[in-house]
Design a protein around this motif. Structure first.
Motif, PDB file in Angstrom:
ATOM      1  N   PHE A 117      13.959  -4.707  -8.755  1.00 16.74           N
ATOM      2  CA  PHE A 117      12.510  -4.853  -8.848  1.00 16.74           C
ATOM      3  C   PHE A 117      11.906  -3.644  -9.542  1.00 16.74           C
ATOM      4  N   VAL A 118      12.362  -2.439  -9.119  1.00 18.13           N
ATOM      5  CA  VAL A 118      11.846  -1.220  -9.735  1.00 18.13           C
ATOM      6  C   VAL A 118      12.131  -1.244 -11.233  1.00 18.13           C
ATOM      7  N   GLY A 119      13.353  -1.693 -11.584  1.00 18.87           N
ATOM      8  CA  GLY A 119      13.734  -1.745 -12.992  1.00 18.87           C
ATOM      9  C   GLY A 119      12.847  -2.705 -13.785  1.00 18.87           C
ATOM     10  N   ARG A 120      12.571  -3.879 -13.180  1.00 12.83           N
ATOM     11  CA  ARG A 120      11.694  -4.833 -13.867  1.00 12.83           C
ATOM     12  C   ARG A 120      10.289  -4.270 -14.002  1.00 12.83           C
ATOM     13  N   GLY A 121       9.808  -3.610 -12.928  1.00 10.78           N
ATOM     14  CA  GLY A 121       8.466  -3.016 -12.970  1.00 10.78           C
ATOM     15  C   GLY A 121       8.384  -1.945 -14.043  1.00 10.78           C
ATOM     16  N   GLU A 122       9.430  -1.159 -14.154  1.00  8.81           N
ATOM     17  CA  GLU A 122       9.454  -0.079 -15.146  1.00  8.81           C
ATOM     18  C   GLU A 122       9.395  -0.665 -16.558  1.00  8.81           C
ATOM     19  N   GLU A 123      10.148  -1.762 -16.758  1.00  5.74           N
ATOM     20  CA  GLU A 123      10.157  -2.394 -18.077  1.00  5.74           C
ATOM     21  C   GLU A 123       8.756  -2.907 -18.415  1.00  5.74           C
ATOM     22  N   LEU A 124       8.093  -3.518 -17.433  1.00  7.79           N
ATOM     23  CA  LEU A 124       6.735  -4.011 -17.664  1.00  7.79           C
ATOM     24  C   LEU A 124       5.793  -2.845 -17.948  1.00  7.79           C
ATOM     25  N   TYR A 125       5.937  -1.788 -17.149  1.00  5.10           N
ATOM     26  CA  TYR A 125       5.042  -0.630 -17.295  1.00  5.10           C
ATOM     27  C   TYR A 125       5.141  -0.030 -18.699  1.00  5.10           C
ATOM     28  N   ASN A 126       6.359   0.116 -19.188  1.00  4.22           N
ATOM     29  CA  ASN A 126       6.552   0.806 -20.470  1.00  4.22           C
ATOM     30  C   ASN A 126       6.483  -0.118 -21.678  1.00  4.22           C
ATOM     31  N   VAL A 127       6.998  -1.338 -21.525  1.00  3.43           N
ATOM     32  CA  VAL A 127       7.135  -2.203 -22.694  1.00  3.43           C
ATOM     33  C   VAL A 127       6.296  -3.475 -22.562  1.00  3.43           C
ATOM     34  N   GLY A 128       6.621  -4.284 -21.550  1.00  3.05           N
ATOM     35  CA  GLY A 128       6.024  -5.603 -21.433  1.00  3.05           C
ATOM     36  C   GLY A 128       4.502  -5.589 -21.383  1.00  3.05           C
ATOM     37  N   ALA A 129       3.932  -4.734 -20.527  1.00  5.01           N
ATOM     38  CA  ALA A 129       2.476  -4.714 -20.372  1.00  5.01           C
ATOM     39  C   ALA A 129       1.878  -3.435 -20.953  1.00  5.01           C
ATOM     40  N   GLN A 130       2.730  -2.527 -21.357  1.00  8.00           N
ATOM     41  CA  GLN A 130       2.293  -1.292 -22.026  1.00  8.00           C
ATOM     42  C   GLN A 130       1.236  -0.512 -21.251  1.00  8.00           C
ATOM     43  N   CYS A 131       1.416  -0.436 -19.936  1.00 11.51           N
ATOM     44  CA  CYS A 131       0.542   0.402 -19.115  1.00 11.51           C
ATOM     45  C   CYS A 131       0.646   1.847 -19.580  1.00 11.51           C
ATOM     46  N   ALA A 132       1.857   2.236 -20.035  1.00 12.63           N
ATOM     47  CA  ALA A 132       2.110   3.628 -20.408  1.00 12.63           C
ATOM     48  C   ALA A 132       1.223   4.063 -21.577  1.00 12.63           C
ATOM     49  N   ASN A 133       0.830   3.117 -22.431  1.00 11.47           N
ATOM     50  CA  ASN A 133      -0.039   3.464 -23.560  1.00 11.47           C
ATOM     51  C   ASN A 133      -1.294   4.177 -23.100  1.00 11.47           C
ATOM     52  N   CYS A 134      -1.854   3.731 -21.982  1.00 15.69           N
ATOM     53  CA  CYS A 134      -3.096   4.329 -21.487  1.00 15.69           C
ATOM     54  C   CYS A 134      -2.822   5.309 -20.349  1.00 15.69           C
ATOM     55  N   HIS A 135      -1.950   4.938 -19.422  1.00 18.57           N
ATOM     56  CA  HIS A 135      -1.749   5.759 -18.216  1.00 18.57           C
ATOM     57  C   HIS A 135      -0.652   6.802 -18.377  1.00 18.57           C
ATOM     58  N   GLY A 136      -0.057   6.865 -19.562  1.00 16.25           N
ATOM     59  CA  GLY A 136       0.941   7.891 -19.829  1.00 16.25           C
ATOM     60  C   GLY A 136       2.319   7.521 -19.327  1.00 16.25           C
ATOM     61  N   PRO A 137       3.360   8.141 -19.933  1.00 17.58           N
ATOM     62  CA  PRO A 137       4.725   7.888 -19.464  1.00 17.58           C
ATOM     63  C   PRO A 137       4.864   8.385 -18.027  1.00 17.58           C
ATOM     64  N   ASN A 138       5.559   7.635 -17.192  1.00 19.54           N
ATOM     65  CA  ASN A 138       5.729   7.982 -15.771  1.00 19.54           C
ATOM     66  C   ASN A 138       4.408   8.120 -15.030  1.00 19.54           C
ATOM     67  N   GLY A 139       3.342   7.554 -15.571  1.00 18.99           N
ATOM     68  CA  GLY A 139       2.057   7.549 -14.863  1.00 18.99           C
ATOM     69  C   GLY A 139       1.376   8.899 -14.757  1.00 18.99           C
ATOM     70  N   VAL A 140       1.566   9.774 -15.744  1.00 21.83           N
ATOM     71  CA  VAL A 140       0.963  11.119 -15.660  1.00 21.83           C
ATOM     72  C   VAL A 140      -0.520  11.124 -16.015  1.00 21.83           C
ATOM     73  N   GLY A 141      -1.044   9.995 -16.469  1.00 25.40           N
ATOM     74  CA  GLY A 141      -2.455   9.934 -16.870  1.00 25.40           C
ATOM     75  C   GLY A 141      -2.582  10.050 -18.377  1.00 25.40           C
TER      76      GLY A 141
END
Ligand code: HEC
Ligand code: HEC
Length: 377
Positions: A117-141
């Motif tokens: 689950f963590v692995g799937r979430g990480e993939e979504l965060y970084n690639v699938g949903a690109q949360c990282a674009n705004c919230h930074g890699p590893n969620g640093v802001g």
């Protein structure tokens, strides 16, 4: 206040490329071999025909004489009994052994699922949903670049809207509150609705996978404390009385510095500030009246004194934050869970949670300082 609209395009999630050409070809070859082989077999079978092999009277299996009683009750019986004993031993020994290992096998399986689950979430965060674009890699802001529009929907300027760090988000929100933000987004901000119920592209299961991933990247408490203390030292350098001593400090007190933490420095994407929700324009570095109200209510002109007749009741509110549907303060209106809790971790002690009660956004002293600042607004 000008209305804010944001221009966002949602990326398409989880498009799997079909890499099928070679496996399709192999499939066709196998299919051809089977069909041709079958045709040959049918042909040969028909050509050969069947000769009569003998009378059924002699050849039927149940007509043939079997072993005599002596033979049956001798070595053959021993062998059969011995074989039964061996099987019994296997059942008697191997099964309990298997049961002994079962709890840890189940634990490992659960851990394996969690990891998946963590692995799937990480993939979504970084690639699938690109949360990282705004919230930074590893969620640093980080920041979200977006268009500022006026009341008539006309373009005013491009702005960088601070996107809060998510590596502390479970310090301030319960998992359900985070889930709701992901599902429905944040109105009037670049944070879009990601869940299908809010009109977004992700299923509930995918949102929970992202939360599993967020759980896995929460920072240790001492690291957070240190970084906040350093940011305070750099922007305020407070003395024992809680006043800022930095010569050109923008803020007068620790409380004001905490309220605006990250305003000019981008520290943690503004995650520790109050201004990002209570001051219009704060998030893109163009703050209006401090505490004048934006997503969160107006705190000025004694508003918090009326809402919280005692200092302690306001400290309690800032400590716990608003809960979905739970009334707070003197006018007893229900919160919607948007106001974070700064002195209590709603996830510590939850089953399966890795969080500890000391993982909080602020220390009690910092909460006191910010409450004092707000009561003077
Ligand atoms: C286009 C940029 C952008 C993208 C992409 C984005 N966010 Fe956000 N998100 C923001 C901004 C900006 C805010 C703060 C909104 C505000 O000021 O109220 C925010 C707020 C949040 C919050 C609330 C945190 C808090 O402390 O208030 C969470 C949780 C969150 N986002 C998670 C995610 C996740 C998970 C994804 C990926 C599925 C994601 N975001 C994708 C820009 C973005
Ligand atoms: C993510 C946005 C957000 C942040 C950050 C935030 N607040 Fe709030 N705040 C709200 C919202 C929204 C409410 C209204 C209650 C609710 O529905 O959650 C609120 C309510 C309040 C109230 C009660 C006001 C009233 O009259 O009802 C006070 C006081 C307050 N916040 C203080 C703070 C302080 C102090 C901080 C920083 C330590 C802070 N807030 C950070 C969104 C926020």
């Amino acid at each position: 206040m000008s209305a804010i609209a944001t221009s966002l395009s949602l990326p398409v999630v989880g498009q799997a490329e079909a890499t099928s050409t070679s496996s399709t070809a192999i499939g066709w070859v196998l299919f051809a071999v089977v069909i041709i082989g079958f045709a040959i077999a049918v042909f040969l079978n028909m050509r050969r025909g069947r000769k009569e092999v003998g009378a059924e009277l002699e050849l039927a299996a149940n007509r043939r004489p079997y072993l005599s009683d002596e033979e049956l009750e001798g070595r053959k019986l021993d062998r059969t009994l011995g074989f039964g004993l061996v099987l019994l031993a296997i059942v008697g020994v191997a099964l309990p052994l298997y049961w002994l290992g079962e709890p840890s096998r189940q634990e490992n399986a659960a851990a394996g699922f969690e990891e998946q689950f963590v692995g799937r979430g990480e993939e979504l965060y970084n690639v699938g949903a690109q949360c990282a674009n705004c919230h930074g890699p590893n969620g640093v802001g980080g920041v979200a670049q977006t268009s500022l529009l006026n009341d008539r929907g006309e373009f005013v300027s491009l702005i960088n809207w601070q996107a809060p760090a998510l590596n502390t988000v479970l310090y301030r929100y319960s998992e359900q509150e985070v889930f709701d933000v992901l599902q429905y987004g944040r109105a009037q901000s670049p944070m879009a609705a990601w869940g299908s119920k809010g009109g977004g592209p992700l299923t509930d299961q995918q949102l929970w996978n992202i939360i599993d991933y967020l759980q896995s990247i929460q920072l240790p408490a001492d690291e957070v404390r240190e970084s906040v203390a350093k940011e305070l030292a750099d922007t305020c350098a407070p003395d024992d009385a809680g006043l800022c001593t930095l010569p050109d400090a923008e803020f007068a007190t620790v409380g004001e510095a905490m309220f605006n933490m990250g305003l000019n420095t981008g520290f943690a994407g503004g995650a520790f500030s109050c201004g990002r929700c209570h001051t219009a324009g704060w998030s893109w570095g163009d703050p209006g009246v401090a505490g004048g109200g934006a997503l969160g209510p107006n705190l000025t002109n004694g508003a918090t004194l009326r809402q919280f007749p005692t200092v302690q009741s306001q400290i309690d509110f800032i400590t716990e934050g608003a809960e979905i549907g739970k009334a707070y303060g003197a006018n007893g209106q229900a919160g919607d869970g948007t106001m974070p809790g700064y002195g209590l971790n709603p996830n510590a002690g939850e089953p399966g949670s890795l969080m500890s009660p000391d993982q909080t956004m602020y220390t009690p002293d910092q909460i006191r300082a910010v409450v004092d600042y707000e009561r003077g607004m």
